[in-house]
Design a protein around this motif. Structure first.
Motif, PDB file in Angstrom:
ATOM      1  N   SER A  35      -1.662   2.142  -1.390  1.00  0.00           N
ATOM      2  CA  SER A  35      -0.620   1.623  -0.497  1.00  0.00           C
ATOM      3  C   SER A  35      -0.478   0.117  -0.617  1.00  0.00           C
ATOM      4  O   SER A  35       0.643  -0.410  -0.672  1.00  0.00           O
ATOM      5  CB  SER A  35      -0.937   2.001   0.952  1.00  0.00           C
ATOM      6  OG  SER A  35      -0.966   3.385   1.091  1.00  0.00           O
ATOM      7  N   VAL A  36      -1.596  -0.582  -0.665  1.00  0.00           N
ATOM      8  CA  VAL A  36      -1.548  -2.037  -0.787  1.00  0.00           C
ATOM      9  C   VAL A  36      -0.971  -2.428  -2.144  1.00  0.00           C
ATOM     10  O   VAL A  36      -0.125  -3.322  -2.239  1.00  0.00           O
ATOM     11  CB  VAL A  36      -2.947  -2.647  -0.571  1.00  0.00           C
ATOM     12  CG1 VAL A  36      -2.974  -4.115  -0.958  1.00  0.00           C
ATOM     13  CG2 VAL A  36      -3.384  -2.470   0.872  1.00  0.00           C
ATOM     14  N   CYS A  38       1.054  -0.756  -4.038  1.00  0.00           N
ATOM     15  CA  CYS A  38       2.487  -0.450  -4.082  1.00  0.00           C
ATOM     16  C   CYS A  38       3.298  -1.433  -3.248  1.00  0.00           C
ATOM     17  O   CYS A  38       4.458  -1.697  -3.546  1.00  0.00           O
ATOM     18  CB  CYS A  38       2.729   0.982  -3.610  1.00  0.00           C
ATOM     19  SG  CYS A  38       2.213   2.213  -4.826  1.00  0.00           S
ATOM     20  N   ALA A  39       2.703  -1.979  -2.200  1.00  0.00           N
ATOM     21  CA  ALA A  39       3.416  -2.953  -1.376  1.00  0.00           C
ATOM     22  C   ALA A  39       3.435  -4.340  -2.023  1.00  0.00           C
ATOM     23  O   ALA A  39       4.414  -5.071  -1.907  1.00  0.00           O
ATOM     24  CB  ALA A  39       2.772  -3.047   0.001  1.00  0.00           C
ATOM     25  N   CYS A 117       3.706   5.037  -6.420  1.00  0.00           N
ATOM     26  CA  CYS A 117       4.725   4.255  -5.698  1.00  0.00           C
ATOM     27  C   CYS A 117       6.129   4.875  -5.721  1.00  0.00           C
ATOM     28  O   CYS A 117       7.120   4.164  -5.718  1.00  0.00           O
ATOM     29  CB  CYS A 117       4.798   2.835  -6.241  1.00  0.00           C
ATOM     30  SG  CYS A 117       3.218   1.986  -6.304  1.00  0.00           S
TER      31      CYS A 117
END
Length: 118
Positions: A35-36, A38-39, A117
């Motif tokens: 998640s990190v 992809c952000a 992602c």
């Protein structure tokens, strides 16, 4: 022969939660890291599944899977050498380690074969 103070015996009750704890830490680390990543810096969708992100997640998955399978084998070997309560606890711990390894494999395979992602 003295045993290392931090080493758990195969029949120790904490072995029953060790595999599931390792699985949950792997799960949180992998999905949190995904998640990190992809952000912050998502890979291009045109790369497909062959990204550095999936490679790193695959290595972490293989290392965790190897650890859990090694723990299962170690506990199973101890169960064969023990008797009574120690045998039961070691065999149950081996089964829980195998269950956790199956969870890592079941979740990790699509994680590394699908593009991140998306």
């Amino acid at each position: 022969m003295r045993r290392h103070p931090l080493r758990l015996a195969a029949g120790h009750p904490l072995q029953l939660v060790l595999g599931l704890t390792i699985w949950s830490l792997w799960f949180v680390t992998v999905y949190g890291g995904l998640s990190v990543a992809c952000a912050v810096a998502p890979p291009a969708p045109a790369q497909g599944a062959m990204t550095g992100l999936n490679g790193g997640l695959g290595l972490l998955t293989l290392a965790t899977l190897g650890l859990l399978l090694w723990l299962a084998g170690w506990c199973l070997g101890a169960a064969r050498r023990s008797s009574g309560r120690g045998r039961f606890m070691a065999a149950l711990a081996a089964g829980l380690h195998l269950f956790s390894a199956a969870g890592v494999a079941f979740v990790g395979l699509p994680l590394v074969t699908l593009p991140p992602c998306l």
